[in-house]
Design an enzyme around this catalytic site. Sequence first.
Site, PDB file in Angstrom:
ATOM      1  N   ASP A  22       0.861  -1.183   0.000  1.00  0.00           N
ATOM      2  CA  ASP A  22       0.000   0.000   0.000  1.00  0.00           C
ATOM      3  C   ASP A  22       0.899   1.234   0.000  1.00  0.00           C
ATOM      4  O   ASP A  22       1.538   1.547   1.008  1.00  0.00           O
ATOM      5  CB  ASP A  22      -0.906   0.012   1.237  1.00  0.00           C
ATOM      6  CG  ASP A  22      -1.970  -1.071   1.216  1.00  0.00           C
ATOM      7  OD1 ASP A  22      -1.842  -2.023   0.419  1.00  0.00           O
ATOM      8  OD2 ASP A  22      -2.913  -0.988   2.023  1.00  0.00           O
ATOM      9  N   LYS A  80     -10.199   0.025  -1.883  1.00  0.00           N
ATOM     10  CA  LYS A  80      -9.989  -0.273  -0.462  1.00  0.00           C
ATOM     11  C   LYS A  80     -10.345   0.953   0.362  1.00  0.00           C
ATOM     12  O   LYS A  80      -9.873   2.057   0.087  1.00  0.00           O
ATOM     13  CB  LYS A  80      -8.541  -0.681  -0.187  1.00  0.00           C
ATOM     14  CG  LYS A  80      -8.261  -0.917   1.310  1.00  0.00           C
ATOM     15  CD  LYS A  80      -6.835  -1.395   1.556  1.00  0.00           C
ATOM     16  CE  LYS A  80      -6.530  -1.475   3.056  1.00  0.00           C
ATOM     17  NZ  LYS A  80      -5.155  -1.947   3.322  1.00  0.00           N
ATOM     18  N   LYS A  87      -7.018   3.387  -2.762  1.00  0.00           N
ATOM     19  CA  LYS A  87      -7.312   3.305  -1.324  1.00  0.00           C
ATOM     20  C   LYS A  87      -7.549   4.703  -0.786  1.00  0.00           C
ATOM     21  O   LYS A  87      -6.835   5.649  -1.132  1.00  0.00           O
ATOM     22  CB  LYS A  87      -6.146   2.627  -0.600  1.00  0.00           C
ATOM     23  CG  LYS A  87      -6.289   2.519   0.909  1.00  0.00           C
ATOM     24  CD  LYS A  87      -5.082   1.792   1.504  1.00  0.00           C
ATOM     25  CE  LYS A  87      -5.066   1.871   3.031  1.00  0.00           C
ATOM     26  NZ  LYS A  87      -3.865   1.237   3.609  1.00  0.00           N
TER      27      LYS A  87
END
Length: 216
Positions: free
Chosen positions: A90, A181, A152
């Site tokens: 991430d 996400k 995300k």
Amino acid sequence: MTDLEMLSYVDHTQLKAFATWEDIKELCEEAVEYKTATVCIPPCYISRVHKEFPTLAICTVVGFPLGYSVTESKVLETKKAIEDGALEVDMVVNISDVKNGEYKKVEEEIAKLKEAAGDKVLKVIIEACYLTEEEKIAMCKAVTAAEADYIKTSTGFGTGGATLEDIELFKKHIGPHVKIKAAGGVRTLEDLRAYIEAGCSRVGASAAVKLAAQNK
């Protein structure tokens, strides 16, 4: 979907600066027991977790949490994380570049990290709480063009976390191969269910496992 079944969408997360090995070990044991998607842990713990929990899918963070590391550093972080055993990364975009309107530069950085990640999953944290709607849409396009796997919402360390409004915005502007996400502020099972039903394929959360375990 039951509360326990929802945990298969969760990146079970412990990213506090003062996380001890005992904290990380407990996180991993819970992840194994409750079959979460991954554990999301600091890079310094990847190698040890990979050795002690070899069946566990590991997610980690790069350029975290502020995003303004130079691209070369983020590339090295990504390669090292994967070498140590991470399956998912991430990354935080350079938020300064976003605010400066340098969207192509951000896209190029994401593409370089995706190249470094290879067949591993790359999620792109845009830290939506700092962005205008125009900037969020630009990031949807950049993530798509750079062929990252996920967009995300948040680090969980900014001034705000995920919102359902942002999820709806992402769905309108990301390409078909990009998943979503949500992270930051997902503190209840109701929150978790709402984000999954809104279209999130993954949710970053630290409390979901304990809450679901109480209801089993």
